[in-house]
Write an enzyme that holds these catalytic residues in place. Structure first.
Site, mmCIF file in Angstrom:
data_model
loop_
_atom_site.group_PDB
_atom_site.id
_atom_site.type_symbol
_atom_site.label_atom_id
_atom_site.label_comp_id
_atom_site.label_asym_id
_atom_site.label_seq_id
_atom_site.Cartn_x
_atom_site.Cartn_y
_atom_site.Cartn_z
ATOM 1 C CD GLU A 160 5.199 0.531 -30.017
ATOM 2 O OE1 GLU A 160 4.062 1.001 -30.005
ATOM 3 O OE2 GLU A 160 5.559 -0.344 -29.205
ATOM 4 C CB CYS A 275 15.944 2.654 -33.097
ATOM 5 S SG CYS A 275 14.412 2.531 -34.017
HETATM 6 N N1 LIG Z 1 11.859 0.021 -36.091
HETATM 7 C C1 LIG Z 1 11.741 -0.022 -34.786
HETATM 8 O O1 LIG Z 1 12.045 -1.022 -34.143
HETATM 9 C C2 LIG Z 1 11.223 1.163 -34.026
HETATM 10 C C3 LIG Z 1 10.834 0.995 -32.687
HETATM 11 C C4 LIG Z 1 10.329 2.083 -32.011
HETATM 12 C C5 LIG Z 1 10.238 3.317 -32.643
HETATM 13 N N2 LIG Z 1 10.626 3.470 -33.927
HETATM 14 C C6 LIG Z 1 10.465 4.779 -34.555
HETATM 15 O O2 LIG Z 1 9.273 4.749 -35.342
HETATM 16 C C7 LIG Z 1 9.432 5.549 -36.514
HETATM 17 C C8 LIG Z 1 9.159 4.728 -37.739
HETATM 18 O O3 LIG Z 1 10.133 3.701 -37.799
HETATM 19 P P1 LIG Z 1 9.987 2.468 -38.788
HETATM 20 O O4 LIG Z 1 11.066 1.528 -38.437
HETATM 21 O O5 LIG Z 1 8.576 1.993 -38.814
HETATM 22 O O6 LIG Z 1 10.319 3.221 -40.174
HETATM 23 P P2 LIG Z 1 10.052 2.681 -41.643
HETATM 24 O O7 LIG Z 1 11.024 3.362 -42.506
HETATM 25 O O8 LIG Z 1 9.965 1.184 -41.637
HETATM 26 O O9 LIG Z 1 8.570 3.211 -41.972
HETATM 27 C C9 LIG Z 1 8.243 4.535 -42.160
HETATM 28 C C10 LIG Z 1 7.203 4.608 -43.278
HETATM 29 O O10 LIG Z 1 6.733 5.958 -43.379
HETATM 30 C C11 LIG Z 1 6.451 6.210 -44.739
HETATM 31 N N3 LIG Z 1 6.366 7.649 -44.955
HETATM 32 C C12 LIG Z 1 7.353 8.582 -44.922
HETATM 33 N N4 LIG Z 1 6.856 9.806 -45.153
HETATM 34 C C13 LIG Z 1 5.515 9.645 -45.347
HETATM 35 C C14 LIG Z 1 4.455 10.545 -45.631
HETATM 36 N N5 LIG Z 1 4.652 11.864 -45.753
HETATM 37 N N6 LIG Z 1 3.199 10.048 -45.767
HETATM 38 C C15 LIG Z 1 2.981 8.721 -45.643
HETATM 39 N N7 LIG Z 1 3.950 7.817 -45.360
HETATM 40 C C16 LIG Z 1 5.199 8.283 -45.226
HETATM 41 C C17 LIG Z 1 7.600 5.549 -45.474
HETATM 42 O O11 LIG Z 1 7.283 5.299 -46.832
HETATM 43 C C18 LIG Z 1 7.766 4.255 -44.653
HETATM 44 O O12 LIG Z 1 7.024 3.173 -45.206
HETATM 45 C C19 LIG Z 1 10.849 6.137 -36.436
HETATM 46 O O13 LIG Z 1 10.779 7.399 -35.834
HETATM 47 C C20 LIG Z 1 11.556 5.165 -35.514
HETATM 48 O O14 LIG Z 1 12.603 5.794 -34.834
HETATM 49 C C21 LIG Z 1 11.106 2.411 -34.639
#
Ligand SMILES: NC(=O)c1ccc[n+]([C@@H]2O[C@H](COP(=O)([O-])OP(=O)(O)OC[C@H]3O[C@@H](n4cnc5c(N)ncnc54)[C@H](O)[C@@H]3O)[C@@H](O)[C@H]2O)c1
Length: 458
Positions: A160, A275
């Site tokens: 993403e 990130c």
């Molecule tokens: N935040 C950004 O702007 C962004 C942009 C691109 C990519 N990413 C990537 O996307 C991924 C997610 O980032 P995010 O910012 O959404 O993280 P986040 O911490 O906001 O969300 C992750 C969610 O996953 C849940 N989770 C963890 N283990 C789980 C499991 N076993 N079963 C169900 N749910 C579970 C957590 O409770 C949490 O709500 C990361 O790898 C990040 O690097 C983030």
């Protein structure tokens, strides 16, 4: 209603929530379910007070929730009943053991893979949405295809690229959608299934495909390049401050070269967010793992410059305020790591607050959306900190303002009114270069922009 496809996303965070809301919005023929282990997060997604602030998000959630978008804690049922599973769990930097402070902590990711294996009763397409080290799909395949049953799994990488603060627009009009697959017949078929979903609103020429390793690596490299630009311009801002050059003028002149481009060339107090730092450190770790030490050093310096920029900001405050901040009241304008988000993860404001508290300053924090997260970030931190939503009230009696987030609201405040309630001499340290420096100087402030000559009355 019978839906054409049943899509699941595991992880209802900053990525999982908005991306799935957009898919549901653009594809009413498909049913989208988002699950999470955190029940309070799911409850918030099902309420009128969503767990994250993102312009335009409320509207698309309201338009789809309960129709073809569902938020649930039933991970087992979700895995069982859906054919396409996005995995968007967090992949933070490891804090323990080998690779601590650098490598990605893949425990949440692996746990999810095992759950998918455990609860699947039919074949699935599993989509890596989280940002992962290159070759993670191999580990995923090993876990999922460990038992030779009739249930099979195709793994795709679909990183993403959204940016928080503009996530809805980025999802609606992406620069590109990248889908990597294994170069096998079933890999190509799985990829086509995902291409078809995005093709509901993304022009085909923007949906690009690659092998799965290129896709995994491209996401980390993309973030490394973006962060590198910020560190590059910030490094030059330090030189501007020594030479009376003006970083805005330098950025404009440099950015007009079409080979360089003008975006991401604003000097600031440094990058934050969940990130950039984690993904670069992950890249550094990967390079070290493969024995590419010079490459690792090169990228690690992007993070070092970011740290340097934040420390420089503090030292500038200290030296210009007579080498002591003890007992002085400093108001932070903004705590979010960037404008238009409530996210404070890795925000420079966290480090700056802690450092100012070490100097025994008293901190007043104002932010239009991030005060709840700011309070959580600073829970247990020793020192005097208060949180005030109204910036005019927040500055009362303060010796200085530090602008840390480029919220629009700070551009057009009544600085005359603000000046009148502050302790004199009153200073502004503009870590985002968003306020009118000359005007504030004329009002009576000492003004310290980033990468430009200071405007002082003494
Ligand atoms: N935040 C950004 O702007 C962004 C942009 C691109 C990519 N990413 C990537 O996307 C991924 C997610 O980032 P995010 O910012 O959404 O993280 P986040 O911490 O906001 O969300 C992750 C969610 O996953 C849940 N989770 C963890 N283990 C789980 C499991 N076993 N079963 C169900 N749910 C579970 C957590 O409770 C949490 O709500 C990361 O790898 C990040 O690097 C983030």
């Amino acid at each position: 209603m019978i839906f054409k496809k049943n899509i699941l996303c595991i992880g209802a965070g900053y990525v999982g929530g908005p991306t799935m809301a957009m898919i549901a919005y653009k594809c009413p023929q498909h049913r989208v379910t988002v699950v999470d282990i955190n029940p309070s997060r799911i409850a918030e997604w099902n309420s009128d007070d969503l767990p994250i602030y993102e312009p335009g998000l409320d509207e698309i959630v309201r338009a789809t929730r309960g129709k073809n978008l569902f938020f649930s804690t039933d991970i087992e049922g979700g895995i069982r009943d859906n054919d396409i599973i996005f995995v968007s769990v967090n992949t933070p930097t490891k804090t323990f053991g080998a690779g601590a402070g650098m490598a990605a902590d893949l425990q949440y990711w692996e746990k999810t893979a095992r759950q998918i294996l455990q609860y699947s009763q039919s074949s699935k397409i599993v989509v890596e949405k989280s940002t992962l080290p290159v070759k993670t799909a191999l580990a995923m395949e090993k876990i999922l295809n460990y038992t030779k049953s009739s249930v099979s799994f195709d793994i795709l990488s679909n990183p993403e690229f959204l940016a928080e603060g503009s996530a809805i627009n980025d999802l609606d009009n992406p620069d590109r959608i990248l889908i990597g697959c294994r170069e096998t017949e079933s890999g190509y078929a799985a990829r086509e299934t995902l291409v078809e979903i995005y093709a509901n609103w993304v022009p085909r020429e923007k949906i690009i495909t690659s092998n799965i390793w290129s896709s995994e690596l491209s996401k980390i490299v993309s973030n490394a390049f973006l962060a590198q630009r910020i560190s590059s311009i910030n490094a030059i801002s330090a030189l501007c401050e020594k030479t009376d050059a003006d970083i805005t003028e330098v950025s404009r002149a440099v950015g007009m070269d079409s080979r360089i481009g003008s975006k991401y060339l604003s000097a600031s107090v440094g990058f934050g967010g969940s990130c950039f730092k984690k993904d670069i450190l992950n890249l550094v770790y990967l390079c070290q793992h493969y024995g590419l030490h010079e490459v690792a050093d090169y990228w690690e310096n992007v993070v070092r410059i970011n740290q340097y920029q934040q420390e420089r900001f503090i030292l500038n405050m200290l030296t210009t305020m007579f080498n002591t901040l003890a007992g002085k009241k400093i108001c932070l304008f903004g705590f979010a790591f960037k404008a238009n988000t409530s996210d404070t993860r890795e925000s420079p404001a966290i480090y700056i607050t802690k450092r100012l508290l070490e100097e025994k300053a008293e901190i007043v924090i104002t932010d239009p959306k991030a005060l709840k997260n700011a309070k959580a970030d600073l829970a247990g931190v020793e020192g005097k900190v208060s949180f005030v939503e109204d910036p005019y009230k927040a500055v009362e009696g303060c010796h200085a303002i530090a602008v840390l987030t480029e919220w629009d609201v700070y551009r057009n405040l009544d600085f005359q009114k603000i000046f009148s309630t502050m302790t004199k001499p009153a200073s502004i340290f503009d870590g985002r270069n968003i306020i009118d420096h000359k005007r504030c100087f004329d009002i009576g402030f000492n003004v310290y922009p980033t990468g430009k000559p200071a405007l002082t009355h003494t």
